[in-house]
Write a protein that holds these residues in place. Sequence first.
Motif, PDB file in Angstrom:
ATOM      1  N   TYR A 190      17.655   4.465  27.343  1.00  0.00           N
ATOM      2  CA  TYR A 190      17.802   4.388  28.744  1.00  0.00           C
ATOM      3  C   TYR A 190      19.033   4.220  29.074  1.00  0.00           C
ATOM      4  CZ  TYR A 190      12.624   3.245  28.993  1.00  0.00           C
ATOM      5  OH  TYR A 190      11.323   3.383  28.817  1.00  0.00           O
ATOM      6  N   GLN A 193      21.778   2.907  32.131  1.00  0.00           N
ATOM      7  CA  GLN A 193      21.836   2.276  33.171  1.00  0.00           C
ATOM      8  C   GLN A 193      23.137   1.983  33.898  1.00  0.00           C
ATOM      9  OE1 GLN A 193      20.801  -2.185  33.210  1.00  0.00           O
ATOM     10  NE2 GLN A 193      19.685  -1.849  35.130  1.00  0.00           N
ATOM     11  N   LEU A 244      16.861   2.148  35.533  1.00  0.00           N
ATOM     12  CA  LEU A 244      16.790   2.567  34.274  1.00  0.00           C
ATOM     13  C   LEU A 244      16.656   4.184  34.237  1.00  0.00           C
ATOM     14  CD1 LEU A 244      16.579  -0.594  33.914  1.00  0.00           C
ATOM     15  CD2 LEU A 244      15.448  -0.111  31.671  1.00  0.00           C
ATOM     16  N   PHE A 256      15.440   7.245  32.326  1.00  0.00           N
ATOM     17  CA  PHE A 256      14.862   7.651  30.611  1.00  0.00           C
ATOM     18  C   PHE A 256      15.813   8.524  29.962  1.00  0.00           C
ATOM     19  CE2 PHE A 256      11.841   8.433  27.520  1.00  0.00           C
ATOM     20  CZ  PHE A 256      11.696   9.613  27.263  1.00  0.00           C
ATOM     21  N   PRO A 290       8.909  13.111  20.793  1.00  0.00           N
ATOM     22  CA  PRO A 290       8.030  14.083  21.366  1.00  0.00           C
ATOM     23  C   PRO A 290       8.534  14.429  22.970  1.00  0.00           C
ATOM     24  CG  PRO A 290       6.886  12.074  20.935  1.00  0.00           C
ATOM     25  CD  PRO A 290       8.149  11.767  20.401  1.00  0.00           C
ATOM     26  N   ASP A 291       9.462  13.451  23.386  1.00  0.00           N
ATOM     27  CA  ASP A 291       9.990  13.642  24.839  1.00  0.00           C
ATOM     28  C   ASP A 291      11.599  13.340  24.698  1.00  0.00           C
ATOM     29  OD1 ASP A 291       8.948  12.514  27.868  1.00  0.00           O
ATOM     30  OD2 ASP A 291      10.543  13.581  27.386  1.00  0.00           O
ATOM     31  N   SER A 305      13.141  14.956  27.297  1.00  0.00           N
ATOM     32  CA  SER A 305      13.409  15.785  28.555  1.00  0.00           C
ATOM     33  C   SER A 305      14.367  14.802  29.496  1.00  0.00           C
ATOM     34  CB  SER A 305      12.174  15.391  29.510  1.00  0.00           C
ATOM     35  OG  SER A 305      11.726  14.161  29.693  1.00  0.00           O
ATOM     36  N   LEU A 322      20.783   1.288  27.058  1.00  0.00           N
ATOM     37  CA  LEU A 322      19.815   0.105  26.465  1.00  0.00           C
ATOM     38  C   LEU A 322      18.924   0.811  25.630  1.00  0.00           C
ATOM     39  CD1 LEU A 322      19.244  -1.426  29.862  1.00  0.00           C
ATOM     40  CD2 LEU A 322      19.948  -2.665  27.992  1.00  0.00           C
ATOM     41  N   VAL A 374       4.056   4.458  24.304  1.00  0.00           N
ATOM     42  CA  VAL A 374       3.555   4.173  25.829  1.00  0.00           C
ATOM     43  C   VAL A 374       1.935   4.450  26.028  1.00  0.00           C
ATOM     44  CG1 VAL A 374       4.000   4.748  28.280  1.00  0.00           C
ATOM     45  CG2 VAL A 374       5.863   4.885  26.434  1.00  0.00           C
TER      46      VAL A 374
END
Lengths: 116, 111
Positions: free
Chosen positions: A35, A37, A43, A45, A55-56, A58, A91, A99
Motif C-alpha cells: 500500500y 499512504q 491507504l 492499494f 493476481p491483482d 491494478s 506499507l 483476502v
Amino acid sequence: GAGVSQSPSNKVTEKGKDVELRCDPISGHTALYWYRQSLGQGLEFLIYFQGNSAPDKSGLPSDRFSAERTGGSVSTLTIQRTQQEDSAVYLCASSLVGVANNQPQHFGDGTRLSIL
Amino acid sequence: GQQVMQIPQYQHVQEGEDFTTYCNSSTTLSNIQWYKQRPGGHPVFLIQLVKSGEVKKQKRLTFQFGEAKKNSSLHITATQTTDVGTYFCAGKGGSNYKLTFGKGTLLTVNP
C-alpha cells in the motif's frame, strides 16, 4: 514471533533515481500486500501477492512501479525513475491466507520515501 | 470500482466524550474490517464483521455492520487519550479479493 519487517525505514533520493523497497512478511503468511499512504491520507492499494504470483496489480500507479516476490516470502517493490509525487510511506502487510478468506492483515512499519 | 467512504475526516473531543465514525460502501460488502493507526505508527487490526446486522464490542468500542452490509460504524464510549489515532474501515466486495480502505477518521482527544 516477529512481525512484518520493512527496509529501509527511511529513504531519501534524488528525482530520477531508482529505489527498491523490501518487505519480509510474517513466517507462514501466504498473502502479501503493498500500500501507499500519503501524508494524512488513507491507504492506496498497490499490489497483492498470493504465494509468488500477483493476481491483482491494478493499483500500481504507472509502469515505473513493479514488484516481485520470491520463495513465497520476501517481496521487493521497485520504483524506477522516481518522481516527487512518489514521496509517501510505503506499507507492506501480510495475512495467513488471501483476502478471500477474510483474514486480518498485519502491517509493517513502512518505508518513508522522500524524493528531492 | 468499489468505493469506501468514511466520515468524519477529523474529530476532536474532550476526554470522556463519546466518538463515532461511519463507513459507507458503494457496493454490498462480504465483510468489513477496522484498523487503528496511532500517530507515527502502522495500522493495527481491531476487528472484523461478517454478518448482516452484526454488533461486536471490545471494552469501550462498539462495532456495527449494517443490515444491508453496505455500512458500518465504530463507536467509542468515554474516550481516553489512548484512543488518539486514525481509525480506518476496510471492506471487501463479494467477488473481490481486494480490501478497499476508507480514508480514515483522525481522532484527537483533549485531556
